[in-house]
Design a protein around this motif. Structure first.
Motif, short mmCIF file in Angstrom:
data_model
loop_
_atom_site.label_atom_id
_atom_site.label_comp_id
_atom_site.label_asym_id
_atom_site.label_seq_id
_atom_site.Cartn_x
_atom_site.Cartn_y
_atom_site.Cartn_z
N UNK A 110 0.86 -1.18 0.00
CA UNK A 110 0.00 0.00 0.00
C UNK A 110 0.89 1.23 0.00
N UNK A 111 0.49 2.25 -0.73
CA UNK A 111 1.26 3.49 -0.80
C UNK A 111 0.30 4.66 -0.72
N UNK A 112 0.68 5.69 0.04
CA UNK A 112 -0.16 6.87 0.17
C UNK A 112 -0.05 7.71 -1.10
N UNK A 113 -1.18 8.04 -1.68
CA UNK A 113 -1.22 8.85 -2.88
C UNK A 113 -1.93 10.16 -2.56
N UNK A 114 -1.39 11.30 -2.99
CA UNK A 114 -2.00 12.58 -2.62
C UNK A 114 -3.39 12.80 -3.19
N UNK A 115 -3.74 12.08 -4.26
CA UNK A 115 -5.05 12.26 -4.87
C UNK A 115 -6.04 11.19 -4.43
N UNK A 116 -5.62 9.93 -4.45
CA UNK A 116 -6.53 8.82 -4.21
C UNK A 116 -6.48 8.27 -2.79
N UNK A 189 -5.85 1.45 6.01
CA UNK A 189 -6.80 2.40 6.59
C UNK A 189 -6.47 2.70 8.04
N UNK A 190 -6.04 1.69 8.80
CA UNK A 190 -5.78 1.90 10.22
C UNK A 190 -4.53 2.74 10.46
N UNK A 191 -3.55 2.65 9.58
CA UNK A 191 -2.38 3.51 9.71
C UNK A 191 -2.69 4.96 9.35
N UNK A 192 -3.67 5.18 8.49
CA UNK A 192 -4.12 6.52 8.17
C UNK A 192 -3.00 7.41 7.65
N UNK A 193 -2.91 8.62 8.22
CA UNK A 193 -1.93 9.60 7.76
C UNK A 193 -0.50 9.21 8.11
N UNK A 194 -0.33 8.19 8.93
CA UNK A 194 1.03 7.73 9.25
C UNK A 194 1.66 7.01 8.06
N UNK A 195 0.85 6.44 7.20
CA UNK A 195 1.34 5.61 6.10
C UNK A 195 1.99 6.43 5.00
N UNK A 196 3.22 6.09 4.65
CA UNK A 196 3.82 6.53 3.39
C UNK A 196 3.83 5.35 2.43
N UNK A 197 4.34 4.21 2.89
CA UNK A 197 4.31 2.98 2.08
C UNK A 197 4.45 1.78 3.00
N UNK A 198 3.77 0.71 2.66
CA UNK A 198 3.87 -0.55 3.40
C UNK A 198 3.87 -1.66 2.36
N UNK A 199 4.74 -2.64 2.54
CA UNK A 199 4.71 -3.75 1.59
C UNK A 199 5.16 -5.03 2.23
N UNK A 200 4.55 -6.09 1.76
CA UNK A 200 4.92 -7.45 2.09
C UNK A 200 5.49 -8.05 0.80
#
Length: 729
Positions: A110-116, A189-200
């Motif tokens: 998952x990656x935080x996108x400024x638009x989506x 969703x639970x990481x919210x604004x903390x998320x920049x990127x997460x990957x497995x």
């Protein structure tokens, strides 16, 4: 300041809290501690180093596999530490884990996108993640069934189903991992604004497991690494925000133009002239600091003096002066800013844009733009185009480019399309595409919608708006600048691979809209929607192509195959019926008939009726070679050659019109090839005749294939939303 990275163990703790299986492991600072921790784990073991700079561990030599006990772990850790220090990458510590059994490798990120907002990515993992570039992307949260569809839609999905003797993976467990990251209440969703990127990467899947062998978390700038996974986000509190009624945007009772020059120069003067020539029936005033009239139009000193019925103000002054003009628009519901020089130019322009938005809030106006051309509505007296208005119709358009919107409108009108409302939004600093999609979906005068988008600032809300109209409003979307999201590429495979194109492909599948690749395809999709969206024809893949023989049929098959269509062969019964109706036809698909200027023009009509049984083909595409008609037409006495060519092709179109009436559950489309060889005014005669019969007309097989694909996408979404089964041939 870049995003900061959690350790792998920290990332895996969060994954485990989200319900994602991870290997048993321990984290240590020294080789001796790592050896001690290894004693509590079951070999074979994996040793990994962690620390600043160790982003891609395998590339740096920071991973060892297959270690059989504590002493091997100690020796490997000491050797690894020395090698990393020699590279200038001293490790902070070591992670020791039980090694996962081999299996199919998948990346879930998952990656935080400024638009989506958060985007979920799924693909083949491990070393294949970037090598094969085989991924699917969707905005979070996923809808029911989307995790399975993302996995099964990968080109490499055969590896998950079992290949070359390997057992299939446990699809349900793998989908559960995807859901745990990107589903409702999932990790993203639970990481919210903390998320920049997460990957497995990889998740190793087998017949009875799906385990995250590696995990990586980047937290947003200025945010601490979370020690635990927050709970699911609470639903929004309070009453819903009231929606703006945009009716007066396209049907203003009065218009004011700021920036028209007494000398008749500039954008303001151009728009003032456009409104005068368009026959706008409401009040029209210019805003000028000195003149009493501008180009024959009454003038006022500022928007504060505009007549009370003014619903729309157009501001065409330099960027630095726009906020002051907009601030005086009290009581005017909509204000458009034409010029650029705002956020698209950099930080200084962004500051001007923020001031502009604040000025609109202060005046109570909704802001269109900046950097946009405005609104076109033939029935409402709105225009940004020179010349008279076209015939009102039911096609709506929302575009981030005013120039392209003008092209689509004028070319579309030339081809017979009528527009209800076309709105350009430019930077979309306030009014964005999402609100306008909802407005046009509820507009009784709009039955078809086209979008041209670049980087919509309201992407997340736009995705929701497009999902809301799935199956009830046919939508075609053209996206410009579908480049990769590369800002986090150095630290995240997910950030590198979650390209804009994949986002839109995923949204098209979720929302049922047609994703087109250029202006010509957009116009084609709007035409096929305008003429065919109301037909009960389904979204099945089958297409019947009928026309003259030769390489054109082969190329037609290639074009439709590339568009995802199926061209099923005729069955024995259809072949017999075809032979009885048109003995000279070649019974294939494409179905070849000797259509030309010297033979009968009803061959396609007879052939299709013979083979279009129950259920009928959802789509029939008939094509004609204009060059053949032009080369071999034999005019009768007193008949000009051009008239003979037109007459023969009009007769052919007339038979197609009868066919469309007789096969109401089939969409009939027409392709006229090589029109350059015909009389100059040929299309002026043929297109209206085809439209009158409800048949869209295209000039190439590739465009027709894109249009048919769009029609099928809407029909499939409509039938799915209504719960109607697709008929099987």
């Amino acid at each position: 300041m870049a995003p900061s990275a959690a350790t792998e163990m920290q990332a895996k703790r969060l994954a485990a809290q989200a319900g994602i299986p991870v290997p048993r492991g321990t984290e240590h600072r020294t080789p001796d501690e790592a050896a001690a921790g290894a004693g509590a784990l079951r070999p074979p073991l994996v040793l990994k180093a962690f620390g600043p700079g160790l982003v891609h561990k395998s590339d740096a030599g920071a991973v060892r596999l297959g270690l059989d006990g504590p002493e091997r772990v100690r020796a490997a850790a000491e050797d690894m530490r020395g090698a990393l220090e020699a590279q200038g990458l001293p490790p902070d510590g070591f992670l020791v884990e039980e090694q996962c059994p081999p299996g199919a490798e998948v990346i879930v990120g998952a990656v935080a996108d400024p638009s989506f907002g958060p985007l979920l990515l799924v693909g083949l993992g491990g070393v294949w993640a970037e090598a094969l570039d085989d991924t699917a992307v969707l905005p979070c949260p996923l809808e029911p069934g989307e995790a399975e569809r993302m996995l099964s839609g990968l080109r490499g999905a055969v590896l998950l189903r079992g290949a070359r003797g390997a057992p299939p993976v446990d699809a349900a467990r793998l989908a559960a991992v995807v859901e745990a990251v990107g589903g409702p209440g999932g990790l993203a969703e639970r990481l919210g604004d903390t998320l920049a990127a997460f990957e497995l990467n990889p998740v190793i899947a087998g017949p009875d497991r799906a385990v995250a062998a590696d995990a990586r978390l980047l937290v947003a700038e200025g945010r601490p690494v979370p020690t635990g996974l927050p709970g699911p986000p609470a639903p929004a509190a309070g009453p819903p925000v009231p929606r703006t009624d945009f009716t007066r945007l396209s049907r203003p009772r009065g218009i004011a133009v700021v920036g028209a020059s007494a000398r008749g120069r500039g954008f303001g003067s151009m728009f003032l002239a456009n409104y005068r020539s368009s026959g706008h029936r409401g009040s029209l005033v210019a805003v000028h600091p000195e003149a009493d009239r501008v180009d024959g139009v009454p003038a006022v000193r500022s928007l504060a003096e505009a007549p009370p019925q003014t619903d729309y103000a157009l501001v065409a002054v330099p960027a630095a002066a726009c906020a002051d003009a907009v601030r005086k628009a009290h009581g005017i519901p909509f204000v458009q800013v034409v010029g650029g020089g705002f956020a698209e130019t950099g930080p200084e322009g962004a500051a001007l844009e923020a001031e502009l938005v604040a000025a609109a809030r202060e005046s109570g106006a909704r802001l269109l733009g900046p950097n946009c051309m405005g609104v076109y509505s033939p029935a409402g007296g709105q225009t940004f185009l020179g010349g008279g208005p076209g015939t009102p119709g039911r096609v709506g358009l929302v575009a981030q480019s005013g120039g392209l919107a003008g092209e689509v409108v004028r070319v579309g009108e030339r081809r017979g399309l009528g527009f209800s409302t076309a709105v350009t939004v430019g930077n979309a600093a306030d009014v964005g595409p999402a609100e306008l999609v909802r407005h046009l979906a509820a507009d009784p005068d709009t039955g078809v919608l086209g979008l041209y988008l670049e980087r919509p600032p309201d992407g997340r809300d736009l995705a929701r708006a497009l999902r809301e109209v799935r199956g009830r409003l046919p939508v075609a979307v053209l996206v410009g600048g579908r480049t990769r999201l590369g800002g986090r590429a150095a630290a995240s495979h997910t950030g590198a691979m979650a390209g804009d194109a994949r986002v839109w492909e995923g949204l098209a599948a979720r929302c049922g809209f047609a994703l087109v690749r250029g202006q010509e395809e957009l116009l084609a999709a709007l035409e096929v929607f305008d003429l065919h969206a109301g037909r009960p024809a389904g979204g099945g893949a089958d297409v019947l192509i009928v026309g003259p023989s030769g390489g054109a049929g082969v190329l037609a098959a290639d074009a439709f195959d590339a568009a995802g269509a199926a061209l099923p062969a005729l069955g024995p019964g259809a072949r017999a019926a075809l032979h009885a109706a048109v003995p000279q036809a070649a019974p294939g698909n494409p179905l070849e008939i000797p259509l030309g200027p010297l033979g009968p023009k009803d061959l396609a009509h007879r052939a299709v009726l013979a083979v279009c049984g129950r259920p009928p083909y959802p789509d029939v595409v008939a094509h004609a070679n204009v060059q053949s008609f032009a080369a071999f037409a034999r005019p009768g006495e007193g008949v000009a050659h051009a008239e003979a060519v037109r007459g023969g092709l009009l007769e052919f179109v007339g038979h197609l019109a009868a066919l469309q009436e007789e096969v109401a559950e089939t969409r009939v489309s027409l392709v006229l090839r090589n029109t350059e060889c015909g009389p100059p005014d040929l299309l002026d005669a043929l297109r209206p005749a085809a439209r009158e019969a409800g048949i869209p007309c295209f000039l190439s097989m590739e465009t027709a294939a894109a249009a048919v694909r769009a029609a099928k996408a809407f029909a499939a979404a409509r039938d799915d939303e209504q719960g109607a089964p697709s008929p099987e041939r």
